[in-house]
Design a protein around this motif. Structure first.
Motif, PDB file in Angstrom:
ATOM      1  N   SER A  93       1.214  -0.958  -0.361  1.00 14.10           N
ATOM      2  CA  SER A  93       0.003   0.079   0.598  1.00 14.10           C
ATOM      3  C   SER A  93       0.836   1.433   0.121  1.00 14.10           C
ATOM      4  N   ILE A  94       0.108   2.414  -0.148  1.00 14.38           N
ATOM      5  CA  ILE A  94       1.201   3.588  -0.279  1.00 14.38           C
ATOM      6  C   ILE A  94       1.051   3.890   0.863  1.00 14.38           C
ATOM      7  N   VAL A  95       0.093   3.787   1.907  1.00 16.81           N
ATOM      8  CA  VAL A  95      -0.298   4.382   3.244  1.00 16.81           C
ATOM      9  C   VAL A  95      -0.982   2.912   4.066  1.00 16.81           C
ATOM     10  N   ALA A  96      -0.562   2.539   5.171  1.00 17.80           N
ATOM     11  CA  ALA A  96      -1.089   1.081   5.882  1.00 17.80           C
ATOM     12  C   ALA A  96      -1.283   2.467   7.782  1.00 17.80           C
ATOM     13  N   CYS A  97      -2.388   2.161   7.719  1.00 18.86           N
ATOM     14  CA  CYS A  97      -3.081   1.830   8.586  1.00 18.86           C
ATOM     15  C   CYS A  97      -3.317   1.113  10.200  1.00 18.86           C
ATOM     16  N   VAL A  98      -1.774   0.736  11.072  1.00 19.59           N
ATOM     17  CA  VAL A  98      -1.502  -0.382  12.076  1.00 19.59           C
ATOM     18  C   VAL A  98      -2.039   0.059  13.152  1.00 19.59           C
ATOM     19  N   SER A  99      -3.492  -0.822  13.604  1.00 15.08           N
ATOM     20  CA  SER A  99      -4.353  -0.174  14.451  1.00 15.08           C
ATOM     21  C   SER A  99      -3.695  -0.534  16.015  1.00 15.08           C
ATOM     22  N   HIS A 100      -3.411  -1.528  16.077  1.00 18.38           N
ATOM     23  CA  HIS A 100      -2.804  -1.662  17.720  1.00 18.38           C
ATOM     24  C   HIS A 100      -1.069  -2.578  17.301  1.00 18.38           C
ATOM     25  N   ALA A 101      -1.009  -3.402  18.263  1.00 16.88           N
ATOM     26  CA  ALA A 101       0.287  -4.577  18.661  1.00 16.88           C
ATOM     27  C   ALA A 101       0.009  -5.626  19.146  1.00 16.88           C
ATOM     28  N   HIS A 102      -1.020  -5.956  18.429  1.00 10.86           N
ATOM     29  CA  HIS A 102      -1.022  -7.535  18.688  1.00 10.86           C
ATOM     30  C   HIS A 102      -0.415  -8.359  17.156  1.00 10.86           C
ATOM     31  N   MET A 103      -0.743  -9.694  17.061  1.00  8.94           N
ATOM     32  CA  MET A 103       0.377  -9.868  16.335  1.00  8.94           C
ATOM     33  C   MET A 103      -0.433 -10.081  14.642  1.00  8.94           C
ATOM     34  N   ASP A 104      -1.544 -10.640  15.303  1.00 11.52           N
ATOM     35  CA  ASP A 104      -2.445 -10.482  13.637  1.00 11.52           C
ATOM     36  C   ASP A 104      -2.798 -10.117  13.746  1.00 11.52           C
ATOM     37  N   HIS A 105      -2.391  -8.709  13.643  1.00 10.27           N
ATOM     38  CA  HIS A 105      -2.642  -7.518  13.423  1.00 10.27           C
ATOM     39  C   HIS A 105      -1.157  -6.702  13.031  1.00 10.27           C
ATOM     40  N   LEU A 106      -0.277  -7.630  12.888  1.00 13.27           N
ATOM     41  CA  LEU A 106       1.170  -6.661  12.121  1.00 13.27           C
ATOM     42  C   LEU A 106       0.707  -6.762  10.827  1.00 13.27           C
ATOM     43  N   SER A 107       1.141  -5.199  10.086  1.00 12.39           N
ATOM     44  CA  SER A 107       0.993  -5.031   9.025  1.00 12.39           C
ATOM     45  C   SER A 107       1.884  -3.708   8.588  1.00 12.39           C
ATOM     46  N   GLY A 108       1.419  -3.610   7.047  1.00  8.28           N
ATOM     47  CA  GLY A 108       1.858  -2.130   6.561  1.00  8.28           C
ATOM     48  C   GLY A 108       3.656  -2.335   6.332  1.00  8.28           C
ATOM     49  N   MET A 109       4.217  -3.908   7.072  1.00  7.39           N
ATOM     50  CA  MET A 109       6.012  -3.946   6.060  1.00  7.39           C
ATOM     51  C   MET A 109       6.359  -3.246   5.263  1.00  7.39           C
ATOM     52  N   SER A 110       5.495  -3.559   4.115  1.00  2.00           N
ATOM     53  CA  SER A 110       5.979  -3.522   2.797  1.00  2.00           C
ATOM     54  C   SER A 110       5.183  -2.076   2.028  1.00  2.00           C
ATOM     55  N   SER A 111       4.672  -1.178   2.692  1.00  2.00           N
ATOM     56  CA  SER A 111       3.681   0.129   2.662  1.00  2.00           C
ATOM     57  C   SER A 111       4.611   1.083   1.909  1.00  2.00           C
ATOM     58  N   GLY A 112       4.749   2.304   1.534  1.00  2.00           N
ATOM     59  CA  GLY A 112       5.206   3.100   1.603  1.00  2.00           C
ATOM     60  C   GLY A 112       5.715   3.985   3.076  1.00  2.00           C
ATOM     61  N   PHE A 117       5.138  -3.148  19.559  1.00  2.00           N
ATOM     62  CA  PHE A 117       5.574  -4.556  17.926  1.00  2.00           C
ATOM     63  C   PHE A 117       7.220  -4.542  18.350  1.00  2.00           C
ATOM     64  N   SER A 118       7.909  -3.166  18.515  1.00  2.00           N
ATOM     65  CA  SER A 118       9.344  -3.636  18.794  1.00  2.00           C
ATOM     66  C   SER A 118       9.784  -4.358  20.174  1.00  2.00           C
ATOM     67  N   ALA A 119       9.212  -4.685  21.006  1.00  2.00           N
ATOM     68  CA  ALA A 119       9.379  -4.968  22.010  1.00  2.00           C
ATOM     69  C   ALA A 119       9.311  -6.566  21.864  1.00  2.00           C
ATOM     70  N   ARG A 120       8.684  -7.140  20.468  1.00  2.00           N
ATOM     71  CA  ARG A 120       7.976  -8.236  19.824  1.00  2.00           C
ATOM     72  C   ARG A 120       9.043  -9.401  19.026  1.00  2.00           C
ATOM     73  N   GLY A 121       9.930  -7.866  19.144  1.00  2.41           N
ATOM     74  CA  GLY A 121      10.981  -8.140  17.053  1.00  2.41           C
ATOM     75  C   GLY A 121      10.261  -8.023  15.805  1.00  2.41           C
TER      76      GLY A 121
END
Ligand SMILES: [Zn+2]
Length: 328
Positions: free
Chosen positions: A28-47, A59-63
């Motif tokens: 995506s060009i913009v990814a909204c990442v709502s919270h730090a639960h692993m099933d919502h991990l997203s936006g790594m490949s966005s602008g 997320f960082s504390a969880r690697g």
């Protein structure tokens, strides 16, 4: 513009084909990442991956480390895509840093709840309602009338009562809970209700350290440290872990999850229906307060919830049943 059921979460497809993702891990060009639960991990490949600083830190504390993130604090807004689209974040009450996102474009306001809780907890205020919402994309994890949680204070009281009883019997009350969110709520509950130390597993401790930036009063020691060794030798403590493992001390084990309302947990000594999500009634109230023109339900009991809303005169579509919806 179209709303599509992408992998993991919804995707807004603009007329020129560009994508804005809402917890979806598609490009995506913009990814909204709502919270730090692993099933919502997203936006790594966005602008750009928009999230609160707390979400990024957890997320960082969880690697999971982002290189393309842009911080958006709760209560804040940012204009992107040449100023054509405004993104806003409000608290969703689900965990530290969790956000309800609003996207304003072409005169339409779409609000995406992510996971949300509509009741106050020992750590968080309830999810904020976003006024002026045209399209409400709402989670429906517990979107069936069978899910009606007791008052949180009541659930808290039964947890505290159980802890007291187990301690009196000379055993350690141990909780197996999600490392991010539920674990910190249990720590906070023990800290505010009882005068007993809390020992946490390392994974819980890493996330709890992030929570401590916002809640400096959170009091716990991490398993394996010298401080934890002293607490364990002294006895009379509560153990909070993300996994059940044999302990060197006599324990009783409990889970704390909304699913305890309808499921049994064989092999556990107690199961408390403590949820970080809105129940059916809470979801309904949130829809009523928001007064959107269209409700799109997603996750969990989305079909049941959409059917119920339609019967009560609220136009609703389940994105899981109808995975492509024309917006404007
Ligand atoms: Zn969640």
């Amino acid at each position: 513009m179209e709303l599509r059921r992408g992998t993991r979460g919804p995707v807004l497809v603009l007329d020129d084909g560009r994508q804005l993702t809402l917890d979806s891990d598609e490009e995506s060009i913009v990814a909204c990442v709502s919270h730090a639960h692993m099933d919502h991990l997203s936006g790594m490949s966005s602008g750009v991956a928009l999230m609160t600083e707390e979400t990024r830190l957890i997320f960082s504390a969880r690697g999971a480390r982002y290189r393309n993130h842009m911080p958006l604090q709760l209560g804040g807004s940012v204009r992107l895509l040449g100023g054509d689209v405004t993104f806003s974040a409000r608290s969703s009450g689900h965990m530290l840093g969790s956000a309800v996102f609003s996207v304003d474009l072409d005169g339409l306001r779409l609000t995406y709840t992510g996971d949300m809780n509509t009741y106050p907890s020992v750590l968080h205020d309830p999810a904020e309602v976003v006024s002026g919402t045209d399209v409400l994309v709402i989670e429906s994890t517990y979107g069936s009338p069978v899910y009606r949680f007791a008052e949180r204070e009541q659930v808290y009281a039964s947890i505290v009562g159980w802890i007291r009883r187990v301690l009196e019997e000379g055993k350690v009350p141990a909780f197996e809970v999600y490392a991010a969110g539920k674990a910190q709520e249990v720590i906070a509950l023990v800290n505010t209700s009882l005068e007993v130390p809390v020992v946490v597993s390392r994974a819980v401790g890493r996330v709890a350290e992030v929570y401590r930036r916002t809640y400096p009063w959170l009091d716990f020691v991490v398993e394996g440290t010298r401080e934890a060794g002293e607490v364990v030798r002294g006895g009379g403590f509560v153990y909070v872990s993300n996994r059940r493992a044999p302990t060197a001390w006599r324990s009783e084990w409990a889970v704390a999850t909304g699913w305890a309302l309808t499921r049994t947990f064989p092999g556990y000594d107690a199961a408390f229906p403590l949820s970080s999500h809105a129940d059916f009634h809470g979801l309904l109230e949130y829809v009523r307060s928001t007064e959107p023109k269209l409700v799109v339900t997603v996750y969990g009991h989305s079909a049941t919830f959409a059917r119920f809303l339609n019967r009560t005169g609220v136009k609703a579509i389940s994105l899981d049943e109808k995975p492509l919806i024309r917006m404007i």
